[in-house]
Design a protein around this motif. Structure first.
Motif, mmCIF file in Angstrom:
data_model
loop_
_atom_site.group_PDB
_atom_site.id
_atom_site.type_symbol
_atom_site.label_atom_id
_atom_site.label_comp_id
_atom_site.label_asym_id
_atom_site.label_seq_id
_atom_site.Cartn_x
_atom_site.Cartn_y
_atom_site.Cartn_z
ATOM 1 N N GLY A 41 0.857 -1.257 -0.096
ATOM 2 C CA GLY A 41 0.232 0.015 -0.089
ATOM 3 C C GLY A 41 0.516 1.330 -0.171
ATOM 4 O O GLY A 41 0.286 2.271 -0.032
ATOM 5 N N ASP A 77 0.090 3.909 -2.901
ATOM 6 C CA ASP A 77 -1.253 4.560 -3.446
ATOM 7 C C ASP A 77 -1.474 5.538 -2.426
ATOM 8 O O ASP A 77 -0.561 5.900 -1.483
ATOM 9 C CB ASP A 77 -2.229 3.285 -3.263
ATOM 10 C CG ASP A 77 -2.497 2.803 -1.740
ATOM 11 O OD1 ASP A 77 -2.380 3.208 -0.722
ATOM 12 O OD2 ASP A 77 -2.821 1.489 -1.749
ATOM 13 N N ILE A 96 -4.035 5.808 -0.012
ATOM 14 C CA ILE A 96 -5.118 5.816 0.995
ATOM 15 C C ILE A 96 -4.558 6.358 2.319
ATOM 16 O O ILE A 96 -5.297 7.085 3.009
ATOM 17 C CB ILE A 96 -5.165 4.289 1.174
ATOM 18 C CG1 ILE A 96 -5.959 3.509 -0.077
ATOM 19 C CG2 ILE A 96 -6.160 4.085 2.471
ATOM 20 C CD1 ILE A 96 -7.556 4.279 -0.243
ATOM 21 N N ASP A 97 -3.279 6.076 2.681
ATOM 22 C CA ASP A 97 -2.514 6.735 3.953
ATOM 23 C C ASP A 97 -2.817 8.220 3.966
ATOM 24 O O ASP A 97 -2.861 8.954 4.845
ATOM 25 C CB ASP A 97 -1.518 6.071 4.003
ATOM 26 C CG ASP A 97 -1.509 4.610 4.464
ATOM 27 O OD1 ASP A 97 -2.356 4.103 4.798
ATOM 28 O OD2 ASP A 97 -0.135 3.999 4.279
ATOM 29 N N ARG A 104 -6.194 9.540 4.536
ATOM 30 C CA ARG A 104 -6.449 9.403 5.962
ATOM 31 C C ARG A 104 -5.847 10.246 6.556
ATOM 32 O O ARG A 104 -6.433 10.930 7.863
ATOM 33 C CB ARG A 104 -5.899 7.897 6.446
ATOM 34 C CG ARG A 104 -6.131 7.817 7.875
ATOM 35 C CD ARG A 104 -6.061 6.262 8.219
ATOM 36 N NE ARG A 104 -6.718 4.944 7.532
ATOM 37 C CZ ARG A 104 -6.338 4.450 6.694
ATOM 38 N NH1 ARG A 104 -5.179 4.470 6.240
ATOM 39 N NH2 ARG A 104 -7.108 3.433 6.429
ATOM 40 N N LEU A 124 -12.089 9.978 2.952
ATOM 41 C CA LEU A 124 -11.873 8.490 3.013
ATOM 42 C C LEU A 124 -13.349 7.608 2.860
ATOM 43 O O LEU A 124 -13.670 6.855 2.283
ATOM 44 C CB LEU A 124 -10.925 7.965 3.816
ATOM 45 C CG LEU A 124 -10.361 6.604 3.839
ATOM 46 C CD1 LEU A 124 -9.261 6.883 2.571
ATOM 47 C CD2 LEU A 124 -9.602 6.462 5.161
ATOM 48 N N ARG A 146 -15.259 5.404 0.069
ATOM 49 C CA ARG A 146 -15.693 3.867 0.676
ATOM 50 C C ARG A 146 -17.108 3.757 -0.040
ATOM 51 O O ARG A 146 -17.533 3.022 -0.651
ATOM 52 C CB ARG A 146 -15.598 3.619 1.898
ATOM 53 C CG ARG A 146 -16.064 2.281 2.363
ATOM 54 C CD ARG A 146 -15.335 1.054 1.856
ATOM 55 N NE ARG A 146 -16.186 -0.083 2.234
ATOM 56 C CZ ARG A 146 -16.066 -1.096 3.198
ATOM 57 N NH1 ARG A 146 -15.332 -0.364 4.083
ATOM 58 N NH2 ARG A 146 -16.839 -2.011 3.345
ATOM 59 N N LEU A 183 -8.226 0.408 -4.737
ATOM 60 C CA LEU A 183 -8.483 1.042 -3.703
ATOM 61 C C LEU A 183 -9.762 0.733 -2.941
ATOM 62 O O LEU A 183 -9.690 0.841 -1.785
ATOM 63 C CB LEU A 183 -8.783 2.710 -4.486
ATOM 64 C CG LEU A 183 -7.702 3.520 -4.820
ATOM 65 C CD1 LEU A 183 -8.217 4.806 -5.394
ATOM 66 C CD2 LEU A 183 -6.439 3.625 -3.615
ATOM 67 N N ARG A 219 -8.116 -1.985 -0.753
ATOM 68 C CA ARG A 219 -7.304 -1.334 0.190
ATOM 69 C C ARG A 219 -8.495 -0.917 1.379
ATOM 70 O O ARG A 219 -8.054 -1.211 2.464
ATOM 71 C CB ARG A 219 -6.616 -0.344 -0.062
ATOM 72 C CG ARG A 219 -5.471 -0.826 -0.785
ATOM 73 C CD ARG A 219 -4.273 -0.796 0.131
ATOM 74 N NE ARG A 219 -3.845 0.441 0.357
ATOM 75 C CZ ARG A 219 -3.331 0.622 1.827
ATOM 76 N NH1 ARG A 219 -3.651 -0.230 2.442
ATOM 77 N NH2 ARG A 219 -2.862 1.719 2.052
ATOM 78 N N LEU A 220 -9.522 -0.192 0.944
ATOM 79 C CA LEU A 220 -10.408 0.156 1.982
ATOM 80 C C LEU A 220 -11.273 -0.909 2.766
ATOM 81 O O LEU A 220 -11.448 -0.979 3.897
ATOM 82 C CB LEU A 220 -11.463 1.059 1.171
ATOM 83 C CG LEU A 220 -10.894 2.268 0.792
ATOM 84 C CD1 LEU A 220 -11.923 3.137 -0.086
ATOM 85 C CD2 LEU A 220 -10.623 3.319 2.080
#
Length: 549
Positions: A469, A472, A474-475, A478, A489, A493, A540, A543-544
């Protein structure tokens, strides 16, 4: 003198404290006196208490104090000894954990309090029950010649005192001992149960047993036509139901003295049953080792199956049960885990006429047979029943899960893994529901019910382990949400879960559709997300969802 008169003579007197040496003989645990002087051995014992470091005012006079969780040689240990000496305690019990006996003897002499050492692997739960029951049972000495734990000899003594044939039954309906006093009448029910060593109906399903279990006194139980009436007593130790004693009613003027005798025998009966159970602990530990081998060691699984008498014809599935207790290592939790093991064993016996179960690392495992046309229906039924019965053993719900069917013995490790994964998922859902009371997740399931979610979690674990990860966004999203108190985020989702439908995502989040459109546009601009690329959307979403289950 008639045995019943002898018992009455002792029962009418106020029980006097028992000497420490006699108490340790009744407990029959491997207790080592650190300083066994004549004066120490004569110390009177009238109670057993757990040491509470936050309650220095507790009355410990003539009490055996169990220093659970206290390290010998520590400041806490010295505090226990000072408290015991000041309060005139009978003794202190500790686990040495490598402390030399000379050091413990010196501490005992320094504080003038007896120190008893129990093995490092001793079960505190069993020791407490045994210790307290020994204090209560010491007052009843009319059958003191019976070796503790010999339930057949004890049944003979009870039958002689009560003038009726006696049977001792555990909570699952197994006959643990019965009398053979000549001349005492029996009936067909008594004859059948002593031959099969099992009650006709499991106690959990029998109305008479339920009435007896609900009472603290011995009862007269009227039987149906053709069966003799009974006298019965529920046997307990420390609040735990150990089983019951059933006497064929002697009738007439002998009935009430027999009931009184049973009541006075209750503490001694508990002591005998605890010792009998401790003798069976070896079998329980052996079964746990064999079950562990079946589930963890394919090379030795065939040997373990043979030792258990397991016939692998239609296959088995591993079931896992756990209490949602907040402190799994506490004394209460350990006691309830053993009760759960007993409940699982009893229920599986009722459902499958056999039981292969063991308590391993706070989880109760059971092998569920797969015979019949609908084995999964039977599996669902048994875990549902255990969950409903669990309210009788704990205030905390039981979570239950069954792994997939293992058609070959070598597939049992896979079934165990699936059961544990499902159990952990359900436990997590239970934890989430405690924070959000509007959620009502199930407490029992088979692996197939959640295989999608469980496999997604496996993907999440793989991503984390391989650090996939890190490329990408995502972090980064967040971190942005945390810094700016935004909901990008959550929006992402909801958008993916809605198959890119703005109106559906807006309904999920209870916001206007334009809010979703604005946030999606910002995500594309600020974080470079290409929502037109299906691979990007899939990655993604994985990942979520794999980190949010």
């Amino acid at each position: 003198m008639d045995p019943s008169e002898e018992l009455s003579r002792h029962g009418d007197a106020t029980p006097a404290p028992i000497a420490l040496s006699a108490w340790t003989d009744l407990v029959q645990e491997d207790l080592l006196h650190a300083n066994p002087t004549a004066e120490n051995l004569r110390r009177p014992v009238a109670d057993v208490q757990l040491y509470d470091a936050l309650d220095d005012q507790a009355n410990v006079r003539n009490a055996v104090v169990l220093a659970m969780g206290v390290s010998c040689g520590s400041v806490g240990f010295e505090r226990v000894l000072v408290h015991a000496a000041d309060g005139e305690a009978a003794a202190v019990i500790v686990k040495a954990r490598g402390t030399p006996i000379e050091d413990l003897r010196a501490a005992s002499s320094r504080h003038d309090v007896p120190v008893l050492v129990v093995g490092d692997d001793a079960d505190w739960t069993r020791l407490i029950a045994m210790a307290r029951t020994a204090v209560a049972g010491a007052a009843v000495d009319s059958v003191s010649g019976v070796r503790l734990g010999d339930l057949f000899a004890f049944a003979n003594a009870v039958a002689s005192i009560a003038n009726g044939a006696a049977s001792i039954v555990d909570p699952s309906g197994r006959i643990l001992g019965y009398s053979t006093v000549p001349g005492q009448p029996i009936d067909d029910l008594r004859r059948e149960t002593t031959l099969t060593l099992q009650e006709r109906t499991p106690p959990a399903l029998d109305a008479d047993f339920k009435v007896v279990y609900a009472s603290t006194d011995a009862l007269f139980v009227q039987s149906p036509s053709g069966i003799r009436d009974r006298l019965a007593l529920a046997v307990r130790a420390g609040g735990e139901l150990l089983g019951s004693i059933w006497i064929i009613d002697p009738g007439g003027e002998r009935r009430q003295p027999a009931l009184d005798a049973l009541d006075r025998l209750a503490p001694l009966a508990g002591l005998h049953m605890l010792h009998a159970r401790s003798a069976s602990d070896f079998t329980e530990r052996r079964n746990a080792d064999l079950m562990r081998t079946l589930m963890d060691d394919p090379a030795q699984a065939s040997f373990a199956a043979a030792q258990l008498g397991l016939e692998f014809t239609d296959g088995f599935a591993i079931a896992a049960f756990a209490l949602t207790h907040p402190n799994t290592g506490s004394l209460d939790a350990m006691r309830e885990q053993h009760r759960l093991l007993q409940l699982v064993t009893v229920t599986c016996n009722v459902q499958f006429r056999s039981a292969y179960s063991a308590l391993i690392d706070s989880v109760v495992y059971a092998l569920l047979p797969c015979a019949g046309e609908s084995p999964r229906a039977a599996h669902r039924r048994v875990i549902r029943d255990i969950g409903s019965y669990a309210t009788t053993i704990s205030a905390h719900p039981v979570v239950a899960a069954v792994g997939g069917i293992a058609e070959q013995i070598g597939e049992l490790p896979r079934s165990r893994t699936e059961a544990v994964r499902t159990l952990q998922y359900l436990m997590h859902q239970q934890s989430v529901s405690r924070e959000n009371p509007t959620l009502h997740p199930p407490a029992a399931a088979v692996f197939e019910d959640y295989w999608t979610e469980l496999n997604l979690l496996e993907i999440g674990t793989y991503i984390a382990e391989k650090h996939l990860g890190r490329f990408d966004v995502i972090d980064a999203i967040r971190a942005y949400d945390a810094a700016h108190h935004t909901d990008f985020l959550i929006t992402l989702r909801a958008y993916f879960d809605s198959n890119a439908s703005v109106s559906t995502a807006a309904d999920r989040m209870h916001v206007h559709g334009n809010t979703i459109r604005y946030r999606i546009t910002r995500l594309a601009e600020e974080f470079g997300i290409d929502f037109d690329n299906p691979s990007t959307r899939l990655w993604l979403w994985l990942r979520l969802v794999s980190t949010d289950l």
